[in-house]
Design a protein around this motif. Structure first.
Motif, PDB file in Angstrom:
ATOM      1  N   PRO A 151      49.998   1.284 -14.428  1.00  0.00           N
ATOM      2  CA  PRO A 151      49.501   0.101 -13.820  1.00  0.00           C
ATOM      3  C   PRO A 151      50.084  -1.083 -14.287  1.00  0.00           C
ATOM      4  CG  PRO A 151      47.858   1.761 -14.501  1.00  0.00           C
ATOM      5  CD  PRO A 151      49.122   2.316 -15.222  1.00  0.00           C
ATOM      6  N   SER A 152      50.150  -2.117 -13.513  1.00  0.00           N
ATOM      7  CA  SER A 152      50.837  -3.319 -13.877  1.00  0.00           C
ATOM      8  C   SER A 152      49.604  -4.467 -13.956  1.00  0.00           C
ATOM      9  CB  SER A 152      51.915  -4.004 -13.021  1.00  0.00           C
ATOM     10  OG  SER A 152      51.550  -3.776 -11.618  1.00  0.00           O
ATOM     11  N   GLN A 153      48.357  -4.060 -13.176  1.00  0.00           N
ATOM     12  CA  GLN A 153      47.357  -4.872 -13.553  1.00  0.00           C
ATOM     13  C   GLN A 153      46.175  -4.577 -14.173  1.00  0.00           C
ATOM     14  OE1 GLN A 153      47.381  -8.172 -11.971  1.00  0.00           O
ATOM     15  NE2 GLN A 153      49.326  -7.655 -11.449  1.00  0.00           N
ATOM     16  N   PRO A 154      45.295  -5.202 -14.904  1.00  0.00           N
ATOM     17  CA  PRO A 154      44.079  -4.820 -15.708  1.00  0.00           C
ATOM     18  C   PRO A 154      43.381  -3.931 -14.831  1.00  0.00           C
ATOM     19  CG  PRO A 154      44.531  -7.004 -16.107  1.00  0.00           C
ATOM     20  CD  PRO A 154      45.406  -6.765 -14.583  1.00  0.00           C
ATOM     21  N   ASN A 155      42.747  -3.071 -15.311  1.00  0.00           N
ATOM     22  CA  ASN A 155      41.534  -2.381 -14.670  1.00  0.00           C
ATOM     23  C   ASN A 155      40.455  -3.018 -14.120  1.00  0.00           C
ATOM     24  OD1 ASN A 155      39.142  -0.554 -14.228  1.00  0.00           O
ATOM     25  ND2 ASN A 155      40.393   1.018 -15.263  1.00  0.00           N
ATOM     26  N   PRO A 156      39.940  -2.954 -12.949  1.00  0.00           N
ATOM     27  CA  PRO A 156      38.957  -3.991 -12.567  1.00  0.00           C
ATOM     28  C   PRO A 156      37.574  -3.728 -12.912  1.00  0.00           C
ATOM     29  CG  PRO A 156      39.738  -2.454 -10.716  1.00  0.00           C
ATOM     30  CD  PRO A 156      40.603  -2.256 -11.840  1.00  0.00           C
ATOM     31  N   CYS A 157      37.626  -2.400 -13.763  1.00  0.00           N
ATOM     32  CA  CYS A 157      36.381  -2.169 -14.072  1.00  0.00           C
ATOM     33  C   CYS A 157      36.051  -2.740 -15.843  1.00  0.00           C
ATOM     34  CB  CYS A 157      36.011  -0.434 -14.347  1.00  0.00           C
ATOM     35  SG  CYS A 157      36.079   0.086 -12.546  1.00  0.00           S
ATOM     36  N   LEU A 158      36.977  -3.108 -16.324  1.00  0.00           N
ATOM     37  CA  LEU A 158      36.684  -3.877 -17.810  1.00  0.00           C
ATOM     38  C   LEU A 158      35.692  -4.503 -17.814  1.00  0.00           C
ATOM     39  CD1 LEU A 158      40.651  -4.801 -18.419  1.00  0.00           C
ATOM     40  CD2 LEU A 158      39.408  -2.883 -19.024  1.00  0.00           C
ATOM     41  N   ASN A 159      34.782  -4.500 -18.905  1.00  0.00           N
ATOM     42  CA  ASN A 159      33.647  -5.165 -19.415  1.00  0.00           C
ATOM     43  C   ASN A 159      34.048  -6.605 -19.907  1.00  0.00           C
ATOM     44  OD1 ASN A 159      31.098  -6.137 -19.769  1.00  0.00           O
ATOM     45  ND2 ASN A 159      30.767  -4.631 -21.342  1.00  0.00           N
TER      46      ASN A 159
END
Length: 391
Positions: A151-159
Motif C-alpha cells: 500500500p502507498s497510502q495510510p490505512n484509513p482506519c488508523l486511530n
C-alpha cells in the motif's frame, strides 16, 4: 548506496547489532555458503534492499535534542498507539533504523515494512518533543515501483486522534481544500504567516516551503483549515493583499480562485478589518510606538448612545490604565446621519511611553471581549495625532 551530505555511515539505534556492509538491522546474517569466494546474499537481504526506498520516511524540522534512539522510540511508540503496526501490537518495534543529520535537523526513519512506512505518512505534523515535524517520502522514493510492493497510502482506519492528529488528512495537507499561499515576503516567519492565516480559524495543517540547503523561506506555503467552509472566504480575503513589495496569491492548490457563496459574505466582511490590522503587524520596520489600536472590542451600535459611550470610555480608561499611564483614549463614533465614519469599531490608546504600550499589547492581545478575540497592534503616533483612524 546513495549517501546524503557526504555522510559515510547510517546511525544505528543503540541496542541493535552493528551494521555489516550491504546489510540492515533485523536481517539474517549472510550465509556461510560460498560461491567463487563471494558470499551469497539470502532472499530476505535482497528483499530488504529492494524495498528500502519504500520503507523509509523523511522526518524534517527536528528539535536539536533529537537523537537516533529518541526518534526510533517515539515513532515506534506512536505507530503502536495508532494501530499502524501491520504485524500486530506485540510484534516489536516498527522502526528498524534511523539516520539523523543534526545540522539540517532531519532524519531518515526506516520502517519494518512498506505498509508501515505508508501508515507513518499519516503522522505528518505530529508533535515531537514540543515541535511539529514534517513526515514525507524521501527523494529516492519511486512511486511506480513502490506500488508493486505494498500500500502507498495510510490505512484509513488508523486511530490518529489518539496522538492529536486529524484522521483522514495525512497531516492535513491533502485534498481539494488545500490552499496555496504564494508571494510571501521572505522576512515573514512561520509564526507570523500562521497568525495571518488563522484570522479565519484554526489550521488543520500548515507547511512553509523552505530551501533544503539554506533553510530559508521560498516565499510560498500550503495550508488546510479545520473548518473547510472558510476555505473560499480566506482565499478571497487574502488574495491580492500587498505586503511590502509583494502581492499575495491565495487560492485552492488544485484550481483557480473561487468566489465565496452568498451566505459567506457576512463572514468575509467581518474579517476584512482584522486582515488589514494583521497586515499592519506583519509589515517590516513598523516599530513599537506609544499608541495601540484595538479591534473587536466595541461595535457601532454600542457607540450610538451617549451614556453607553461614556461607560465604554470609562471601562477602557480603567482596564487599559492597568498597564501604565494613559495619555489619551480615542473611540471613533458613527455619524448620526449614517454616513461612513473612519475607525468605527476601533479603540486607540496613547500611553506615556513605549514600555507601557508594549506591556498593554501583551496583556490585551488575544483577550476575549464579548466572545470575540481582541487584536492589539502598535499604531503610528503621527496618524493618531492627525486624526487618521484607518490603518
Amino acid at each position: 548506496m546513495h549517501r546524503f551530505d557526504g555522510s559515510s555511515f547510517v546511525g544505528q539505534i543503540p541496542g541493535t547489532a552493528p551494521a555489516i556492509p550491504g546489510m540492515f538491522p533485523n536481517m539474517l546474517p549472510l550465509t556461510g555458503q560460498q560461491f567463487g569466494a563471494l558470499p551469497v546474499m539470502p532472499v530476505q537481504a535482497m528483499t530488504q534492499q529492494a524495498t528500502r526506498h519504500a520503507r523509509r520516511v523523511y522526518v524534517g524540522g527536528l528539535p536539536p535534542s533529537a537523537n537516533e534512539q529518541s526518534v526510533a522510540t517515539f515513532f515506534s511508540h506512536v505507530m503502536s498507539i495508532i494501530g499502524g503496526n501491520t504485524a500486530g501490537p506485540d510484534s516489536g518495534d516498527s522502526v528498524v533504523n534511523v539516520y539523523i543529520n543534526h545540522e539540517k535537523k532531519f532524519a531518515f526513519v526506516e520502517m519494518r515494512s512498506v505498509e508501515e512506512a505508508s501508515n507513518a505518512m499519516a503522522l505528518d505534523g505530529i508533535m515531537f518533543e514540543g515541535t511539529p515535524v514534517k513526515v514525507r517520502r524521501p527523494t529516492d522514493y519511486n512511486p511506480s515501483l513502490a506500488a508493486t510492493l505494498g500500500p502507498s497510502q495510510p490505512n484509513p482506519c488508523l486511530n490518529l486522534g489518539a496522538v492529536g492528529l486529524t484522521p483522514g488528512s495525512a497531516g492535513g495537507l491533502e485534498g481539494p481544500d488545500r490552499i496555496f499561499v504564494g508571494g510571501l515576503p521572505y522576512y515573514l516567519t512561520e509564526a507570523q504567516i500562521r497568525e495571518l492565516l488563522e484570522s479565519f480559524g484554526p489550521l488543520r495543517g500548515f507547511d512553509l516551503v523552505k530551501d533544503r540547503e539554506t533553510g530559508n523561506s521560498k516565499g510560498y506555503a500550503f495550508c488546510v483549515y479545520q473548518d473547510l467552509s472558510v476555505t473560499d472566504i480566506a482565499c478571497t480575503a487574502l488574495n491580492g493583499i500587498k505586503m511590502g513589495d509583494k502581492t499575495l496569491t491565495v487560492r485552492r492548490a488544485n484550481q483557480g480562485i473561487s468566489q465565496p457563496k452568498p451566505e459567506q459574505e457576512s463572514v468575509l466582511l467581518h474579517v476584512q478589518q482584522q486582515i488589514a490590522l494583521q497586515k499592519l503587524m506583519l509589515q517590516p520596520g513598523v516599530p513599537a510606538t506609544k499608541v495601540l489600536c484595538l479591534t473587536q472590542v466595541v461595535t457601532a451600535d454600542e457607540l450610538k448612545d451617549d451614556e453607553d459611550y461614556e461607560d465604554i470610555m470609562e471601562d477602557m480608561r480603567t482596564e487599559c490604565g492597568k498597564f501604565g499611564t494613559l495619555v489619551k483614549v480615542v473611540i471613533p463614533r458613527p455619524n448620526p446621519n449614517g454616513e461612513p465614519s473612519p475607525g468605527v469599531g476601533k479603540v486607540f490608546l496613547e500611553y506615556a511611553d513605549v514600555d507601557s504600550a508594549t506591556k498593554a499589547r501583551s496583556g490585551l492581545d488575544g483577550r476575549k471581549f464579548g466572545g470575540n478575540t481582541v487584536i492589539a497592534v502598535f499604531y503610528p503616533e503621527n496618524k493618531l495625532y492627525q486624526g487618521e483612524y484607518e490603518g
